[in-house]
Design a protein around this motif. Structure first.
Motif, PDB file in Angstrom:
ATOM      1  N   GLY A 408      43.112  -7.229  51.167  1.00  0.00           N
ATOM      2  CA  GLY A 408      42.083  -7.399  50.143  1.00  0.00           C
ATOM      3  C   GLY A 408      40.681  -7.364  50.708  1.00  0.00           C
ATOM      4  O   GLY A 408      40.455  -6.903  51.830  1.00  0.00           O
ATOM      5  N   THR A 409      39.754  -7.847  49.898  1.00  0.00           N
ATOM      6  CA  THR A 409      38.342  -7.861  50.281  1.00  0.00           C
ATOM      7  C   THR A 409      37.790  -9.276  50.147  1.00  0.00           C
ATOM      8  O   THR A 409      38.264 -10.062  49.321  1.00  0.00           O
ATOM      9  CB  THR A 409      37.514  -6.882  49.415  1.00  0.00           C
ATOM     10  OG1 THR A 409      36.118  -7.108  49.654  1.00  0.00           O
ATOM     11  CG2 THR A 409      37.771  -7.080  47.925  1.00  0.00           C
ATOM     12  N   ILE A 410      36.768  -9.570  50.945  1.00  0.00           N
ATOM     13  CA  ILE A 410      36.147 -10.905  50.920  1.00  0.00           C
ATOM     14  C   ILE A 410      35.354 -11.139  49.633  1.00  0.00           C
ATOM     15  O   ILE A 410      35.030 -12.265  49.298  1.00  0.00           O
ATOM     16  CB  ILE A 410      35.213 -11.125  52.119  1.00  0.00           C
ATOM     17  CG1 ILE A 410      34.102 -10.051  52.136  1.00  0.00           C
ATOM     18  CG2 ILE A 410      36.008 -11.125  53.417  1.00  0.00           C
ATOM     19  CD1 ILE A 410      32.944 -10.368  53.057  1.00  0.00           C
ATOM     20  N   THR A 411      35.025 -10.055  48.922  1.00  0.00           N
ATOM     21  CA  THR A 411      34.294 -10.244  47.670  1.00  0.00           C
ATOM     22  C   THR A 411      34.636  -9.182  46.643  1.00  0.00           C
ATOM     23  O   THR A 411      34.401  -7.996  46.844  1.00  0.00           O
ATOM     24  CB  THR A 411      32.761 -10.318  47.895  1.00  0.00           C
ATOM     25  OG1 THR A 411      32.109 -10.386  46.614  1.00  0.00           O
ATOM     26  CG2 THR A 411      32.229  -9.150  48.688  1.00  0.00           C
ATOM     27  N   GLY A 412      35.220  -9.651  45.546  1.00  0.00           N
ATOM     28  CA  GLY A 412      35.593  -8.750  44.462  1.00  0.00           C
ATOM     29  C   GLY A 412      34.433  -8.434  43.541  1.00  0.00           C
ATOM     30  O   GLY A 412      34.339  -7.337  43.004  1.00  0.00           O
ATOM     31  N   GLU A 413      33.527  -9.436  43.376  1.00  0.00           N
ATOM     32  CA  GLU A 413      32.445  -9.227  42.405  1.00  0.00           C
ATOM     33  C   GLU A 413      31.216 -10.101  42.621  1.00  0.00           C
ATOM     34  O   GLU A 413      30.191  -9.864  41.997  1.00  0.00           O
ATOM     35  CB  GLU A 413      32.974  -9.450  40.975  1.00  0.00           C
ATOM     36  CG  GLU A 413      33.580 -10.850  40.777  1.00  0.00           C
ATOM     37  CD  GLU A 413      34.086 -11.109  39.361  1.00  0.00           C
ATOM     38  OE1 GLU A 413      34.199 -10.142  38.604  1.00  0.00           O
ATOM     39  OE2 GLU A 413      34.361 -12.283  39.040  1.00  0.00           O
ATOM     40  N   HIS A 414      31.267 -11.089  43.492  1.00  0.00           N
ATOM     41  CA  HIS A 414      30.110 -11.976  43.664  1.00  0.00           C
ATOM     42  C   HIS A 414      29.131 -11.491  44.717  1.00  0.00           C
ATOM     43  O   HIS A 414      27.986 -11.923  44.755  1.00  0.00           O
ATOM     44  CB  HIS A 414      30.557 -13.407  44.009  1.00  0.00           C
ATOM     45  CG  HIS A 414      31.250 -14.095  42.876  1.00  0.00           C
ATOM     46  ND1 HIS A 414      31.844 -15.325  43.018  1.00  0.00           N
ATOM     47  CD2 HIS A 414      31.451 -13.733  41.584  1.00  0.00           C
ATOM     48  CE1 HIS A 414      32.385 -15.681  41.850  1.00  0.00           C
ATOM     49  NE2 HIS A 414      32.165 -14.726  40.981  1.00  0.00           N
ATOM     50  N   GLY A 415      29.577 -10.619  45.592  1.00  0.00           N
ATOM     51  CA  GLY A 415      28.684 -10.060  46.602  1.00  0.00           C
ATOM     52  C   GLY A 415      28.645 -10.859  47.888  1.00  0.00           C
ATOM     53  O   GLY A 415      29.317 -11.890  48.041  1.00  0.00           O
ATOM     54  N   VAL A 416      27.833 -10.380  48.804  1.00  0.00           N
ATOM     55  CA  VAL A 416      27.802 -10.891  50.171  1.00  0.00           C
ATOM     56  C   VAL A 416      26.644 -11.865  50.376  1.00  0.00           C
ATOM     57  O   VAL A 416      26.838 -12.992  50.848  1.00  0.00           O
ATOM     58  CB  VAL A 416      27.693  -9.708  51.163  1.00  0.00           C
ATOM     59  CG1 VAL A 416      27.500 -10.212  52.591  1.00  0.00           C
ATOM     60  CG2 VAL A 416      28.930  -8.817  51.059  1.00  0.00           C
ATOM     61  N   GLY A 417      25.447 -11.438  50.002  1.00  0.00           N
ATOM     62  CA  GLY A 417      24.261 -12.284  50.109  1.00  0.00           C
ATOM     63  C   GLY A 417      24.097 -12.877  51.493  1.00  0.00           C
ATOM     64  O   GLY A 417      24.200 -12.169  52.506  1.00  0.00           O
ATOM     65  N   VAL A 418      23.860 -14.192  51.541  1.00  0.00           N
ATOM     66  CA  VAL A 418      23.871 -14.867  52.833  1.00  0.00           C
ATOM     67  C   VAL A 418      25.195 -15.593  53.044  1.00  0.00           C
ATOM     68  O   VAL A 418      25.600 -15.860  54.170  1.00  0.00           O
ATOM     69  CB  VAL A 418      22.691 -15.873  52.986  1.00  0.00           C
ATOM     70  CG1 VAL A 418      21.379 -15.131  53.081  1.00  0.00           C
ATOM     71  CG2 VAL A 418      22.646 -16.861  51.836  1.00  0.00           C
ATOM     72  N   LEU A 419      25.899 -15.859  51.945  1.00  0.00           N
ATOM     73  CA  LEU A 419      27.123 -16.655  52.008  1.00  0.00           C
ATOM     74  C   LEU A 419      28.192 -16.018  52.885  1.00  0.00           C
ATOM     75  O   LEU A 419      28.920 -16.707  53.603  1.00  0.00           O
ATOM     76  CB  LEU A 419      27.669 -16.833  50.581  1.00  0.00           C
ATOM     77  CG  LEU A 419      28.888 -17.726  50.393  1.00  0.00           C
ATOM     78  CD1 LEU A 419      28.551 -19.177  50.709  1.00  0.00           C
ATOM     79  CD2 LEU A 419      29.428 -17.614  48.970  1.00  0.00           C
ATOM     80  N   LYS A 420      28.306 -14.705  52.835  1.00  0.00           N
ATOM     81  CA  LYS A 420      29.442 -14.042  53.478  1.00  0.00           C
ATOM     82  C   LYS A 420      29.023 -12.969  54.471  1.00  0.00           C
ATOM     83  O   LYS A 420      29.819 -12.088  54.801  1.00  0.00           O
ATOM     84  CB  LYS A 420      30.345 -13.422  52.396  1.00  0.00           C
ATOM     85  CG  LYS A 420      30.975 -14.467  51.495  1.00  0.00           C
ATOM     86  CD  LYS A 420      32.008 -13.918  50.553  1.00  0.00           C
ATOM     87  CE  LYS A 420      32.739 -15.076  49.857  1.00  0.00           C
ATOM     88  NZ  LYS A 420      33.779 -14.593  48.927  1.00  0.00           N
ATOM     89  N   LYS A 421      27.787 -13.031  54.951  1.00  0.00           N
ATOM     90  CA  LYS A 421      27.350 -11.906  55.766  1.00  0.00           C
ATOM     91  C   LYS A 421      28.078 -11.830  57.102  1.00  0.00           C
ATOM     92  O   LYS A 421      28.301 -10.731  57.605  1.00  0.00           O
ATOM     93  CB  LYS A 421      25.827 -11.857  55.930  1.00  0.00           C
ATOM     94  CG  LYS A 421      25.182 -13.012  56.605  1.00  0.00           C
ATOM     95  CD  LYS A 421      23.649 -12.813  56.549  1.00  0.00           C
ATOM     96  CE  LYS A 421      22.944 -13.901  57.326  1.00  0.00           C
ATOM     97  NZ  LYS A 421      21.515 -13.641  57.476  1.00  0.00           N
ATOM     98  N   GLU A 422      28.485 -12.990  57.628  1.00  0.00           N
ATOM     99  CA  GLU A 422      29.275 -12.910  58.868  1.00  0.00           C
ATOM    100  C   GLU A 422      30.629 -12.260  58.599  1.00  0.00           C
ATOM    101  O   GLU A 422      31.192 -11.598  59.454  1.00  0.00           O
ATOM    102  CB  GLU A 422      29.491 -14.299  59.457  1.00  0.00           C
ATOM    103  CG  GLU A 422      28.243 -14.816  60.174  1.00  0.00           C
ATOM    104  CD  GLU A 422      28.125 -16.322  60.065  1.00  0.00           C
ATOM    105  OE1 GLU A 422      29.164 -17.012  60.176  1.00  0.00           O
ATOM    106  OE2 GLU A 422      26.996 -16.804  59.842  1.00  0.00           O
ATOM    107  N   TRP A 423      31.120 -12.472  57.396  1.00  0.00           N
ATOM    108  CA  TRP A 423      32.438 -11.933  57.041  1.00  0.00           C
ATOM    109  C   TRP A 423      32.386 -10.449  56.698  1.00  0.00           C
ATOM    110  O   TRP A 423      33.375  -9.741  56.836  1.00  0.00           O
ATOM    111  CB  TRP A 423      33.033 -12.743  55.891  1.00  0.00           C
ATOM    112  CG  TRP A 423      33.604 -14.007  56.424  1.00  0.00           C
ATOM    113  CD1 TRP A 423      32.937 -15.167  56.646  1.00  0.00           C
ATOM    114  CD2 TRP A 423      34.944 -14.207  56.873  1.00  0.00           C
ATOM    115  NE1 TRP A 423      33.794 -16.090  57.201  1.00  0.00           N
ATOM    116  CE2 TRP A 423      35.031 -15.526  57.348  1.00  0.00           C
ATOM    117  CE3 TRP A 423      36.074 -13.403  56.919  1.00  0.00           C
ATOM    118  CZ2 TRP A 423      36.202 -16.055  57.867  1.00  0.00           C
ATOM    119  CZ3 TRP A 423      37.250 -13.925  57.429  1.00  0.00           C
ATOM    120  CH2 TRP A 423      37.305 -15.243  57.904  1.00  0.00           C
ATOM    121  N   LEU A 424      31.220 -10.002  56.241  1.00  0.00           N
ATOM    122  CA  LEU A 424      31.111  -8.574  55.906  1.00  0.00           C
ATOM    123  C   LEU A 424      31.434  -7.718  57.133  1.00  0.00           C
ATOM    124  O   LEU A 424      32.170  -6.736  57.048  1.00  0.00           O
ATOM    125  CB  LEU A 424      29.704  -8.241  55.391  1.00  0.00           C
ATOM    126  CG  LEU A 424      29.527  -6.772  54.976  1.00  0.00           C
ATOM    127  CD1 LEU A 424      30.390  -6.434  53.765  1.00  0.00           C
ATOM    128  CD2 LEU A 424      28.066  -6.436  54.689  1.00  0.00           C
TER     129      LEU A 424
END
Lengths: 455, 455
Positions: A408-424
């Motif tokens: 899967g993906t770390i974000t289906g619809e909320h986006g990356v922003g600052v919350l998930k940038k390490e995970w991107l």
């Protein structure tokens, strides 16, 4: 910084510029929890394309970062300010410029609120499907920036599929037109789609041509109670495998159901482990619901209750729509995840999320756009308890790792922003990141557009 | 050049490399007329991702241009060879790797023929909508490269909307994975969509995750005869304005109808100025066709004939599908245009195309995906007559200018290739071209991937 404000004033009316510290700080962040946010130097609220161009020209000349914002209902911190930035709020550019029933398009400014557009096109017998939970507040510009989804996606897809063309003010203030107002078009690389979901890092959307659909019949909703999330997910797979096209297929786990009852006195069945909502907006929704109801029963549903009418359907939807808000009220703080897995792995995703909750001794409620395999595990914790906070963060990360493991993906619809940038970076891999950074440099060589987001 | 072939041999089996001049020259061009094509140095037909990587590494080391090819059914010269290039044909990578009815996806190699995939997924009750006229021959890789459309688009959209994720070999031989196999996903910029329609200029697609839909009911077709193209276009607008969702809405003008009758003895009504075909694949197509038939009559149709059954429907579709081929037989040569305008301007587009034909004293047949506003004016001329050839070229250009004037695009679905690259700049404008070139440089800094196409 006085210099910036002086230069901004040369091309903007006085009422479009806010420097009062109390006002300015109120624009510091969106609705994501636990995301860093700086203090803006100034907030500008332009009302024309030319004013946006002036802002970007000024920012380029003086090398000041710019953070574009809509209604700040985002859940990843993509609209959070950085220290000393210009916050560029598009909410005053809120005109619907055109609605064409023949061409099935609307042309809008970015500050138009999603629900306002939905109602306006509805008066012409048209339908703008994207319906994020915040649809009564969020703006089309924000929806485009974050490529937002909603409940409709299982049948109607996401925002990206409704954006035909854009006018975009670039980092240096030049105006770019992308795409088309035709049904089809393949002239060159698809820059329109590149801007959708780019979180304001490539340019500032100032106008959008949106595709519309004919208004479908009102949907009818069915609620099915299951003794386990796994059984509900089996039903989801069976429904999709049999070729049904529900207009909505949503799952709420027991934690979510209880939270919703507590917040809204909705009278949902609290003893149920998982509640599945399915809807159809077909010519004969009752027949489709009956077929789906049988599949639910075959998968182990203990109760299958079709809504009697539109009002009852609306009530069930209302319950689903308040899920995130309700879960936020469970403890003092929440972290909302947004992992999307292939539909066939949904049961595994939810079961293993429960195992993560047990391992970290936390309450994690799950609501899901089940038809899309898009889960929102909500980690509820006491933010004044350092140990619980640490466990919350770790479980949040473990859930993302789980999503990637399941394809899967770390974000289906909320986006990356600052919350998930390490995970991107983990999801894209080094080659992907390198190319994405290359694209960023092409559009924003000085790096002034929403710095620190995505990468 | 011997050096290139020696290096290629180090990583490819002997039967994957063709240097025989007769063989090599047969790969020089696609199906577009009057587009420049050079002579390849070598044709390679890899059968694995690793072999494609070897080809691209070699090309990068030795700075040799590479032209990726599918079945070469394209209509814009995008697959045409340049002198001394490596032609990289993907047709041997033709495996369907996976079909999942639950996830509604297929995973395929690029050389899979569109019709082969369509039939394979059909056996699982699934549907892959994109259906370019060449669907019995063209490959999925080619469809992705050219973002191809077809008859289905008015209801089901174009190829781009069915591509979820890609594996791409980059210019330097590295492998990039983009996108997802989930229903939704917003992690970073949409690189998947960037590759769709990029005509092999950014990378070589070696694997694709495609979205599928449930198989709809068989469509039923109606034919309506009109005394003018304008009246037929009025019907098209009325059908769409009233919220109908036909699975097909096609127009053939009198020249096209006659050409089709001549080629295929189809028995279409020759005295009619415009023939409109509408179809529905809804639960009750007869009812929908009746409603649409009434709108046709109200718009001035002289005859409205619903097909009696699937066989009759298939015959009408066959007639429509042979339109381009039939028009090609009218004179010794043709130039096929592909202008798409907003649906509301379709009547004006067709009327003014007729005026262009009169002005240049040429036969220009028009068939159109009318529901999309996508016209294919086919300029028929004698290529041994220099003056007629000049007039053909000038009328072709005038039709594109007309499309832009009416708010349309120079290409709805055939792409830019070499045929329209001068016109691409006119449509995109200088800012758009600059950014598109920047993207090209990011992916292909040496400019070895399909040089001379698009720009």
């Amino acid at each position: 910084m006085d210099d910036v404000i002086t230069r901004l004033r040369a091309g903007l009316p006085a009422e479009a510029i806010h420097t009062d510290p109390d006002v300015v700080v109120s624009y510091a962040h969106d609705m994501a929890s636990f995301c860093e946010a700086g203090t803006p130097a100034v907030v500008v609220l332009p009302s024309s394309v030319e004013q946006v161009q002036h802002v970007m020209r000024t920012a380029t000349e003086l090398r000041v970062p710019v953070v574009p914002q809509g209604a700040r209902t985002g859940l990843s911190g993509a609209a959070n300010a950085s220290d000393g930035c210009i916050v560029l709020s598009l909410v005053r550019m809120d005109r619907i410029l055109e609605i064409s029933p023949v061409d099935r398009i609307a042309v809008v400014e970015p500050g138009v609120v999603n629900a306002v557009l939905s109602r306006a096109v509805g008066e012409h017998g048209l339908y703008y499907p994207p319906d994020p939970s915040s649809w009564e507040m969020c703006t089309i510009g924000g929806n485009i920036g974050t490529a937002s989804g909603g409940l409709c996606c299982v049948k109607y897809g996401v925002t990206a599929e409704y954006v035909l063309g854009l006018d975009v003010v670039l980092a240096d203030g030049r105006l770019l037109s992308t795409g088309r107002r035709t049904a089809k078009g393949v002239a060159g690389y698809d820059l329109t789609r590149l801007f959708v979901g780019s979180e304001g890092t490539l340019g500032v959307v100032v106008r959008a041509v949106l595709a519309l659909r004919p208004q479908p019949p009102r949907q009818l909703v069915l609620a099915a109670e299951f003794p386990s999330a796994a059984a509900a997910c089996d039903a989801v797979c069976a429904i999709m495998e049999r070729g049904h096209t529900p207009s909505l297929l949503e799952l709420m786990d027991r934690t979510t159901v209880r939270a919703v009852n507590r917040l809204g006195r909705m009278g949902l069945p609290e003893t149920t482990e998982a509640l599945l909502l399915a809807a159809f907006d077909t010519p004969d929704p009752a027949a489709d619901l009956a077929a789906v109801g049988e599949l639910c029963t075959a998968a182990g549903a203990t109760q299958v209750v079709p809504a009697e009418d539109a009002a009852e359907s609306e009530l069930l939807l209302k319950a689903r729509r308040m899920s995130l808000t309700a879960l936020e009220a469970v403890k003092s703080a929440t972290m909302i995840d947004d992992v999307c897995v292939p539909r066939s792995r949904l049961g595994e995703m939810i079961d293993r999320t429960a195992a993560v909750a047990a391992k970290y001794d936390l309450t994690i409620g799950v609501c899901a756009h089940a038809g899309d395999g898009n889960t929102h595990p909500v980690v509820c914790f006491d933010h004044t308890d350092p140990d619980e906070s640490r466990r919350a963060r770790e479980s949040f990360d473990e859930i993302m790792a789980l999503g990637l493991e399941l394809g899967g993906t770390i974000t289906g619809e909320h986006g990356v922003g600052v919350l998930k940038k390490e995970w991107l970076a983990r999801e894209l891999g080094p080659v992907g990141v390198e190319l994405q950074r290359g694209i960023k440099r092409t559009f924003d060589p000085l790096g002034i557009l929403n710095p620190g987001k995505l990468f």
